[in-house]
Motif scaffolding. Sequence first.
Motif, PDB file in Angstrom:
ATOM      1  N   ARG A 240      -8.841   7.999   5.192  1.00 32.45           N
ATOM      2  CA  ARG A 240      -7.778   8.068   6.103  1.00 32.45           C
ATOM      3  C   ARG A 240      -7.433   6.500   6.496  1.00 32.45           C
ATOM      4  NH1 ARG A 240      -8.898   9.517  11.523  1.00 32.45           N
ATOM      5  NH2 ARG A 240     -11.116   9.334  11.767  1.00 32.45           N
ATOM      6  N   ARG A 241      -5.995   6.191   6.899  1.00 29.58           N
ATOM      7  CA  ARG A 241      -5.648   5.103   7.127  1.00 29.58           C
ATOM      8  C   ARG A 241      -5.646   4.969   8.494  1.00 29.58           C
ATOM      9  NH1 ARG A 241      -0.571   2.074   4.593  1.00 29.58           N
ATOM     10  NH2 ARG A 241      -0.007   0.704   6.256  1.00 29.58           N
ATOM     11  N   ASP A 304      -7.650   3.480  -5.396  1.00 35.12           N
ATOM     12  CA  ASP A 304      -6.532   4.547  -5.885  1.00 35.12           C
ATOM     13  C   ASP A 304      -5.801   4.676  -4.326  1.00 35.12           C
ATOM     14  OD1 ASP A 304      -7.389   4.318  -8.532  1.00 35.12           O
ATOM     15  OD2 ASP A 304      -8.406   6.195  -8.268  1.00 35.12           O
ATOM     16  N   PHE A 305      -6.811   4.913  -3.260  1.00 37.38           N
ATOM     17  CA  PHE A 305      -6.194   5.236  -2.098  1.00 37.38           C
ATOM     18  C   PHE A 305      -5.262   4.153  -1.802  1.00 37.38           C
ATOM     19  CE2 PHE A 305      -6.325   5.048   2.676  1.00 37.38           C
ATOM     20  CZ  PHE A 305      -6.037   6.303   2.921  1.00 37.38           C
ATOM     21  N   GLU A 307      -3.566   2.099  -3.563  1.00 35.93           N
ATOM     22  CA  GLU A 307      -2.149   2.233  -4.368  1.00 35.93           C
ATOM     23  C   GLU A 307      -1.357   3.174  -3.957  1.00 35.93           C
ATOM     24  OE1 GLU A 307      -3.982   0.551  -8.539  1.00 35.93           O
ATOM     25  OE2 GLU A 307      -3.307   2.720  -8.588  1.00 35.93           O
ATOM     26  N   ALA A 308      -1.720   4.289  -3.322  1.00 43.64           N
ATOM     27  CA  ALA A 308      -1.015   5.302  -2.885  1.00 43.64           C
ATOM     28  C   ALA A 308      -0.456   4.956  -1.269  1.00 43.64           C
ATOM     29  CB  ALA A 308      -1.867   6.597  -2.673  1.00 43.64           C
ATOM     30  N   GLU A 309      -1.287   4.267  -0.751  1.00 39.68           N
ATOM     31  CA  GLU A 309      -0.792   3.578   0.621  1.00 39.68           C
ATOM     32  C   GLU A 309       0.245   2.818   0.664  1.00 39.68           C
ATOM     33  OE1 GLU A 309      -1.375   5.113   3.730  1.00 39.68           O
ATOM     34  OE2 GLU A 309      -2.250   6.958   2.809  1.00 39.68           O
ATOM     35  N   PRO A 311       2.247   1.369  -2.243  1.00 33.33           N
ATOM     36  CA  PRO A 311       2.676   1.233  -3.719  1.00 33.33           C
ATOM     37  C   PRO A 311       3.176  -0.217  -3.862  1.00 33.33           C
ATOM     38  CG  PRO A 311       3.688   2.990  -2.371  1.00 33.33           C
ATOM     39  CD  PRO A 311       2.889   2.174  -1.311  1.00 33.33           C
TER      40      PRO A 311
END
Length: 484
Positions: A240-241, A304-305, A307-309, A311
């Motif tokens: 988590r961020r 991957d995380f 890239e999602a957070e 983009p």
Amino acid sequence: MLVGNEAARRRRGARLLTWTTALLLSAGPGGARTTEFCLEGLFDIGVRHQGLRAGVSERTPTTWCVVTEDDGDRVVYRASGKVNPDLDDSWAVAYPAADVVRIVNRDDPPDVEFRGVEVAAAEARRVRRLDPRRLAEELESRGGVIPDLDIELDAGRIAWVTSRASFPLRGEVPVVWRWRWDDPAAPRASLTVESEVVFEASGRWRELAAEEATALWQLSGGVAPIEAPAEQWPARVAMRRIDLDAHTFLVRGVRTGFQHLVVDTEQGLVVADAPAGWVELHHLPPRDLVGGLGVSGLSEGLIDFLEAEAPGRPLRAVALTHFHDDHAGGARAFAAAGAEVLAPADAADFLDRSLDRAPAPPDRLARSGGEVSVRAVAEPLTIGERRPVTVLPMDASPHVGDQLGVWARDADIFFVSDVHVPVDEEPRPRTGRERTECWFAGWATGHLGPNTRVANSHSAVTTPVSRLREIAASPTCRGLTAAR
Ligand SMILES: [Zn+2]
């Protein structure tokens, strides 16, 4: 408080219960026994960095014990030694049922229990094989074949056990146990990873008395355990961020106890540290700490995380704070994603060689046919202008010879690994890590700004430099400085 007859009655009651249990146990089929097998010797924690400092011994007194039963599959494993040059540790794990794993905290209850763990029984069996008599029994009962273990006997006793495992900074290599039986009651073991002897030890068996055997399975302190979800064993990956400002954040939960700093500079993301998988050497055969992710899977998951957070944001660089495998071993994933790999100057050559060793782990970089090229950071390196991050070489610490800190200038957050891992906000060094914590408090006082806050890889506590100044001035740290 209990007084007089009440206390005496309770003591009698307890004794009666113990006798009853003992009778039941001794009446078990064939006089079933509970046996502890302990290996005591020297373990080379330098296995984690592949002999970078060849000739500097990092062999440290280490004990591994496994408790097994004649007529059951329950197993307890406990170990004491060091996991880092500056940190003593001991830990115990019990497998009290086929799908239960319990972290046993005898000195600091409660225990932590994972229920419904599918891999628990298989894991208990791998740990049970640490006892060479149990391994010999299993080999016989399975008709001489155990998958993924190549076993040679000598006069009916285990002589050689060979398997293979993938290690960060090392690649896939043989792992070999050699047993010598000059004294059949105290066999000698040497454990070799690739060509390096990493553990030399002498073994001893001890049969547990019924009372001690029963106590093994009781919960620490007699209190209910903390229950943890099965999927969090052996390590939890739940990223988590945590935002620190508009362009700076931490990714927490990369695995249990690991967080990473990320700065979104105008050139792209700069990440601190590349987490790696690891195998447990007391398992026969050794297995992934985070099952199935291999060497590079944790860092690939972190990417991957990101890239999602964030983009579309390129990965500009990963700064490896130091060469220990848990911080540097995942760098192949960042190279595969196009990031520059930055490392402390005296570790750069080692990492450059190690990260590309053949046979490489089957990861994204291997599939793309790419290579890692490591850039040494000998002077402060600033990336970005509008929201800069400075990768800062630090001095040698008790933890490691050469290391980098990552300083997000706008947020004024300085990220370090392993030299500062506070458990609370008290103005004194953490117990058991005084040498390293005092070293860092002194360094930070001299090198960071008065308003800088320090984040670290292994604890959620963020420490202002003002508190580090207090820590450096504490009696403990002043005493250590005076003694130097
Ligand atoms: Zn370290």
